[in-house]
Structures are given as structure tokens and as C-alpha cells.
Design an enzyme around this catalytic site. Structure first.
Site, short mmCIF file in Angstrom:
data_model
loop_
_atom_site.label_atom_id
_atom_site.label_comp_id
_atom_site.label_asym_id
_atom_site.label_seq_id
_atom_site.Cartn_x
_atom_site.Cartn_y
_atom_site.Cartn_z
CG HIS A 258 56.29 34.50 -6.24
ND1 HIS A 258 57.07 33.42 -5.94
CD2 HIS A 258 55.13 34.00 -6.74
CE1 HIS A 258 56.42 32.30 -6.23
NE2 HIS A 258 55.25 32.62 -6.72
CG ASP A 331 57.09 29.97 -12.19
OD1 ASP A 331 55.93 29.87 -11.75
OD2 ASP A 331 58.10 29.81 -11.49
#
Length: 407
Positions: A258, A331
Site C-alpha cells: 500500500h 489488487d
């Protein structure tokens, strides 16, 4: 008195010869032995007509292809996009993405306040799903991350659940099956058809990035427990998603995708034995409906591009080497390992070129518009073809049909 015998006249000889020749012609030509036998006529050799069998097309495939034929280019592009959205309930922003931009699905996120009041009851979420699909030409794939343990996005409705590690430590793979079955029934109550789980990363990092989200540090145990979890979901009507391909298990807490673009430097041999081993078994035995790729550079497979944007990884390893023909989803393309280098439109194009079918990440209509624009430009320049879009569409729609989203 005897009658006088009529003598043969020499004048009759030519006539007799002609008669003999004529009779010989009628009786056929003599064979090599001198016998005057009529030859047995040989029957004409006639070849049977070559009939090319008409290929049998699966009726589900035929149905999906008919749907695709009737779709506009905007509808086709939209089906490849999974969006997030901000706010509770069926917001005007999400409604616009569904009705005007034809998106193919959406992902519920607690962090985006999707389950705040008044959308904090089972009935409210279920009614929202019904309304969304009334507005959509093709029913949407509604998804959520429901792993159990730390990633339990449905805790508002159903309380705590065991983690992947808890399931494995039970010592009984049927525990994973029962948890998957229970989750599936709960999700369908809410109108959710896709679970972005289970995690099949094989833990080896220290301290591990995923910790209790992984089943085990043993590839065989991961495959066993994840396989039963997949069965529990899919045998009860909910899509399962293996993640994170090709593997995050060796990463540490300082390697969060992230926030950064991590690198996995394992040898190809180690990747085959550890990270890819569960995928080989699960694809062959459990037929997962989806697999999620992720943003990590795996140097032995592609030292340059993140895995989810790499044709070498997605098309080369996942599709060709492992033989996976189901739906591949990215993702979140807003993760910094991707967004620090590519805007979401370009990242989406690269993802489809690589072999993904669904791109996940845009959460506003403006971002969706930029993705659509990038796709159209890629079609115009030849980086993408409509045939390539149709390939992904066929996989997506067959999955929706398999899980009773198309009626």
C-alpha cells in the site's frame, strides 16, 4: 420320292460371316485364355462425402457471446472495471458509475464508510444490492474482503470470525470448509457474490507482513486449508479469490504494497517450491473462480514491472505455465507502488495488456472516466484490441453466469 437337298450357295458366305462377327460382338471379348466371357463390370468407386462435424459450443459460452455482440464499446470497457465508492448506501456517485459508465462491479470497504448508518443493517445492504442491479444492464459483481480475523469486513453484521491462521491451527481442514460455507451464506444474505479471499501467501518474512492472514509457512498446508475454504465458498454460491499472486509471503512489515513497491528476490526454484506451489494445486483441484495479482516486483519472473502489470507474470506464468483460464483481478491500482509511477488510466491499460480481466481501484466517476478514456486511446493506437476486451468479457460473464448473477 425324296425331296432334293438344297445345296449351300457360295453367294451366302459373306452373309454368314457378317452374322458370326455380329454374334461375337454380342457375346463379349474373349479373355486372355481365349474364353469368350463377358467381363464382370466393376462397380464405380464413389467416396463418401466428407462431412466436417460442427464444433459443439457450450450453451453458456454461446449465450455469453450473444450478450457480448449486443454490447457497445463503452459497455464492454465498463465491465472490466471494479469500483469503490465513498459513503453509505447507494450514493449518487455510485449510481452514476453504474448507469452511465456501466461498471462491472463494486467493492465494499468499511474504511470508505460503506456500512455506516443507514446502511448498517442486513436488510439495508440487501436492498441496496437489489436496486443497483435494477439499474444495471448486466448485474454487477459485488465483492468484499472477508478473510476472517483481522480482515473481517462484515463484523458489523455477523461479529468476529477466526483468521486463516486460526483455521489452520485447528488441525482439521474441515474447519476451513465450515467457515467458508458460513461466510458464503452470510454474504448472499447481503447480496454479495464475490469474496476477495483466501490469502494463499506462504509466510516466511520476519516479522511477517501478513502474519495471521496466512494459513501457514508450509506450502502444502496452505493449499490444503485454502482449498477447503474455497470449496466452502464456491459450493455455496460465492466466488472465491486466491491472493496475492505471485506471492507476498516473504515480505516483512516494512514492505507494505500500500505504501511502496516491494521486491521479492527469491530464485525461480524457490518460487516454484514455495510461492507458486499452492496455486498449482488449487487451480488443478479446486477451480477458484478468481485470482488476484498484486503490485510486487518478483525479479526471477520480471525484474522490471510489478507483477500485476507484467505480461511475463500474468500471461506467461499464471495463464500459460499454470494453465489458469478463470478471471484475474488486480489488487487496488491506487496503491502507491503503482500510483507513484502510473496514473490509474495507464495502469488499467497495462493490467489488461498483461492478462488481467478486471481492474480494481477507481472510486470516483472522474477516475472511471479517465480509465475509459485510456482504454479508448489504447484501442485507437492498437495497444489493445476489441478482441482482447471480448476475451476478458467472456471470462467475466461466464463467471457471473456460473454464480447465478445472470438470469
Amino acid at each position: 420320292m425324296h425331296k432334293p437337298v438344297r445345296r449351300f450357295s457360295v453367294r451366302m458366305l459373306p452373309v454368314l460371316c457378317c452374322l458370326l462377327v455380329l454374334l461375337a460382338g454380342c457375346s463379349g471379348v474373349g479373355d486372355a485364355s481365349g474364353n469368350n466371357q463377358a467381363p464382370t463390370p466393376s462397380p464405380e468407386t464413389t467416396k463418401a462425402p466428407q462431412i466436417t462435424p460442427t464444433p459443439t459450443v457450450d450453451p453458456n459460452v454461446a449465450r455469453v457471446r450473444e450478450i457480448i455482440k449486443g454490447m457497445s464499446i463503452d459497455e464492454k470497457i465498463g465491465q472490466l472495471i471494479i469500483v469503490e465508492y465513498i459513503g453509505a448506501g447507494y450514493t449518487p456517485e455510485l449510481q452514476y458509475m453504474v448507469t452511465k459508465q456501466h461498471v462491472g462491479g463494486y467493492l465494499y470497504q468499511e474504511v470508505n464508510h460503506n456500512f455506516d448508518a443507514p446502511n448498517n443493517t442486513i436488510q439495508a445492504v440487501s436492498q441496496m444490492a437489489e436496486q443497483v442491479n435494477k439499474d444495471a444492464k448486466i448485474p454487477l459483481l459485488s465483492t468484499i474482503d472477508e478473510e476472517g480475523g483481522l480482515v473481517n469486513k462484515l463484523s458489523t453484521f455477523y461479529g468476529a470470525k477466526p483468521s486463516a491462521r486460526d483455521m489452520a491451527q485447528s488441525g482439521d481442514p474441515e474447519t476451513a470448509f465450515q467457515e467458508g460455507s458460513k461466510m458464503a451464506k452470510e454474504m448472499l444474505q447481503l447480496g454479495i457474490y464475490g469474496n476477495l479471499a483466501p490469502v494463499v501467501d506462504v509466510e516466511s518474512g520476519s516479522p511477517p507482513l501478513l502474519a495471521s492472514r496466512t494459513f501457514s509457512s508450509d506450502p502444502a498446508a496452505v493449499a490444503t486449508y485454502a482449498g477447503r475454504f474455497v470449496d466452502g465458498l464456491q459450493q455455496n454460491g460465492v466466488i472465491a479469490t486466491l491472493k496475492h499472486f505471485p506471492g507476498l509471503g516473504s515480505l516483512t512489515t516494512s514492505d507494505d504494497p500500500h505504501e511502496t513497491l516491494p521486491t521479492v528476490n527469491r530464485s525461480l526454484d524457490d518460487l516454484q517450491k514455495i510461492d507458486l506451489a499452492p496455486y498449482k494445486e488449487l487451480i488443478a483441484k479446486h477451480k477458484p473462480a478468481m485470482i488476484m495479482t498484486t503490485n510486487v516486483v518478483t525479479t526471477a519472473l520480471d525484474p522490471e514491472l510489478p507483477a500485476e502489470l507484467s505480461p511475463k507474470v500474468v500471461d506467461g506464468v499464471l495463464r500459460k505455465q499454470l494453465g489458469y483460464d478463470g478471471v484475474v483481478i488486480t489488487d487496488g491500482l491506487y496503491m502507491k507502488g503503482i500510483s507513484n509511477r502510473w496514473n490509474i488510466g495507464e495502469a488499467s491499460v497495462l493490467a489488461i495488456i498483461a492478462g488481467n480481466d478486471l481492474v480494481e481501484g477507481p472510486f470516483t466517476s472522474d477516475q472511471v472516466a479517465s480509465v475509459i478514456s485510456a482504454f479508448k486511446e489504447a484501442l485507437q493506437t492498437g495497444r489493445l484490441t476489441e478482441q482482447r476486451l471480448d476475451q476478458s468479457l467472456e471470462r467475466i460473464l461466464l463467471m457471473k453466469l456460473r454464480f447465478n448473477m445472470l438470469h
